[in-house]
Design a protein around this motif. Sequence first.
Motif, short mmCIF file in Angstrom:
data_model
loop_
_atom_site.label_atom_id
_atom_site.label_comp_id
_atom_site.label_asym_id
_atom_site.label_seq_id
_atom_site.Cartn_x
_atom_site.Cartn_y
_atom_site.Cartn_z
N UNK A 161 -70.70 11.85 -33.82
CA UNK A 161 -71.72 12.78 -32.95
C UNK A 161 -71.32 13.90 -33.16
N UNK A 162 -70.11 14.48 -33.51
CA UNK A 162 -69.87 15.93 -33.61
C UNK A 162 -70.55 16.55 -34.82
N UNK A 163 -70.91 15.68 -35.79
CA UNK A 163 -71.55 16.28 -37.20
C UNK A 163 -73.10 16.27 -36.66
N UNK A 164 -73.53 15.40 -35.84
CA UNK A 164 -74.92 15.39 -35.58
C UNK A 164 -75.30 16.68 -34.77
N UNK A 165 -74.09 16.78 -33.72
CA UNK A 165 -74.43 18.24 -32.93
C UNK A 165 -74.26 19.40 -33.67
N UNK A 166 -73.56 19.40 -34.63
CA UNK A 166 -73.45 20.51 -35.50
C UNK A 166 -74.42 20.86 -36.11
N UNK A 167 -75.19 19.82 -36.86
CA UNK A 167 -76.53 20.16 -37.31
C UNK A 167 -77.52 20.60 -36.56
N UNK A 168 -77.51 20.30 -35.30
CA UNK A 168 -78.53 20.62 -34.40
C UNK A 168 -78.22 22.24 -34.19
N UNK A 169 -77.06 22.47 -33.83
CA UNK A 169 -76.74 23.74 -33.46
C UNK A 169 -76.89 24.90 -34.86
N UNK A 170 -76.62 24.43 -36.06
CA UNK A 170 -76.96 25.24 -36.95
C UNK A 170 -78.63 25.42 -37.17
N UNK A 171 -79.49 24.49 -36.92
CA UNK A 171 -80.75 24.55 -37.11
C UNK A 171 -81.55 25.46 -35.85
N UNK A 172 -80.93 24.76 -34.56
CA UNK A 172 -81.71 25.31 -33.55
C UNK A 172 -81.29 26.78 -32.84
N UNK A 173 -79.83 27.04 -33.11
CA UNK A 173 -78.97 28.05 -33.04
C UNK A 173 -79.01 28.49 -31.56
N UNK A 174 -78.42 27.43 -30.52
CA UNK A 174 -78.25 27.94 -29.17
C UNK A 174 -77.09 28.79 -28.99
N UNK A 175 -76.85 29.32 -27.90
CA UNK A 175 -75.93 30.25 -27.76
C UNK A 175 -74.65 29.57 -27.04
N UNK A 176 -75.02 28.43 -26.41
CA UNK A 176 -74.02 27.76 -25.71
C UNK A 176 -74.19 26.10 -25.73
N UNK A 177 -73.45 25.45 -25.43
CA UNK A 177 -73.47 23.96 -25.61
C UNK A 177 -72.66 23.58 -24.07
N UNK A 178 -73.55 22.85 -23.36
CA UNK A 178 -72.84 21.80 -22.29
C UNK A 178 -72.81 20.51 -22.54
N UNK A 179 -71.73 19.95 -22.66
CA UNK A 179 -71.45 18.51 -22.98
C UNK A 179 -71.21 17.50 -21.85
N UNK A 180 -72.21 16.60 -21.71
CA UNK A 180 -71.92 15.69 -20.47
C UNK A 180 -71.42 14.38 -21.10
N UNK A 181 -70.49 13.86 -20.39
CA UNK A 181 -69.99 12.65 -20.67
C UNK A 181 -69.14 11.80 -19.60
N UNK A 182 -69.10 10.44 -19.76
CA UNK A 182 -68.28 9.62 -18.63
C UNK A 182 -66.90 9.71 -19.20
N UNK A 183 -66.23 9.76 -18.40
CA UNK A 183 -64.52 9.88 -18.56
C UNK A 183 -63.72 9.01 -18.16
N UNK A 184 -62.54 8.72 -18.66
CA UNK A 184 -61.63 7.72 -18.01
C UNK A 184 -60.42 8.52 -16.99
N UNK A 185 -60.15 7.83 -16.00
CA UNK A 185 -59.26 8.26 -14.83
C UNK A 185 -57.89 7.37 -14.94
N UNK A 186 -56.88 8.06 -14.59
CA UNK A 186 -55.67 7.39 -14.32
C UNK A 186 -55.65 6.75 -12.93
N UNK A 187 -56.14 7.47 -11.91
CA UNK A 187 -56.13 6.87 -10.42
C UNK A 187 -57.38 6.17 -10.07
N UNK A 188 -57.39 4.97 -9.66
CA UNK A 188 -58.51 4.56 -9.19
C UNK A 188 -59.34 5.25 -8.02
N UNK A 189 -58.83 5.85 -7.16
CA UNK A 189 -59.56 6.58 -6.18
C UNK A 189 -60.23 7.83 -6.81
N UNK A 190 -60.21 8.16 -8.01
CA UNK A 190 -61.06 9.23 -8.66
C UNK A 190 -62.23 8.93 -9.30
#
Length: 356
Positions: A161-190
């Motif tokens: 995935x990093x390589x795909x995004x790197x190619x897009x950044x090189x071509x489209x040339x954004x000035x910043x990237x916001x990455x959204x992802x699902x995370x894992x937690x240690x505590x159930x309440x979070x």
Amino acid sequence: MRTDLAIEAFETAVEEQLIQDRPVDNGVQITEDKIDDFTLSKVVISKSAEQTLGKKEGHYWTLEVPQLRTQDEKWQKIISQSLEKVIRQFLPLSQVSAEAHVLVVGLGNWQITPDSLGPLVCENVFITNHLFQYEPHAVQEGFRKVSAIAPGVMGLTGMETSDIIHGIVEKVKPEAVIVIDALAARAVERIHATIQISSTGIQPGAGVGNKRKEISFESLGVPVISLGIPTVVDAVTITQDTLNYYLKTLGQKKRNQGKPSNSLLTSALPGSRKLTEDDQPSEEERKLYLGMMGELEEDEKRQLLEEVLAPLGHNLIVTPKDTDLFMEQAANVIAMAINSALHASLSNGQGTTVTH
């Protein structure tokens, strides 16, 4: 320890006495602010604490939003407004200007519900880059260039995935990237109750032991802000939490035994009393309730559970049964906050989304 949250990494380091619970001479600074009705924990990790915490040097902000689990539209709007304020504060911290072209990347597999947060957010992000290119006269003041992509996962594309995004950044040339992802937690309440935003990018799959190439300033050459919500927890954590709840419940019942208030109907209702550390039984009582396991410290107990469950293949990654509803709601909240934070015309400047 399976967690993507810096606040949990800090708490674990304190528990294991790897670091002192104070923001002096330990490479970590932690402060708390209030954003509307919510607590915002700000963790700053220095170079010296990277190895101890297993987190890169940078800023990690955690917004505690337990109301995100409810199906109340009022709370969805309030949370999105508060998250907008957090993002607006965080953008300058990551050297992202008010006019910068931003690429929103939705990580994850849209075919797997607890991993579909990123793609779902991308579906609702307000995209404008093509308008600036082909219809600039139609773009009103207060909008910036925003692009979005949901690149999938290696199992679907056969590519990092990093390589795909790197190619897009090189071509489209954004000035910043916001990455959204699902995370894992240690505590159930979070789970589905916490939003983390960080300046260090992200290493997809790290929280569930499936590390891929990181997506960061070092790999892309532009500022990378990661934003995510924990959606899964491992079986060891659930088992350990269950044992702790069991001990605290027994401790609370013994402590309240014989009290006049204990005979009241409302006191007998499930959840009518909140469990705290004060309800933890004594060492002798823990040994009586759990035998040899009652003598173990928390880290020793966790290690034992891992040794029991892992060889059997039972250390599963678990998500709530209502995760499909939670995911859709969380994606809408994040998308609304990003839209309002990136486009001034979609906000009144106070974190309130304007309906068009």
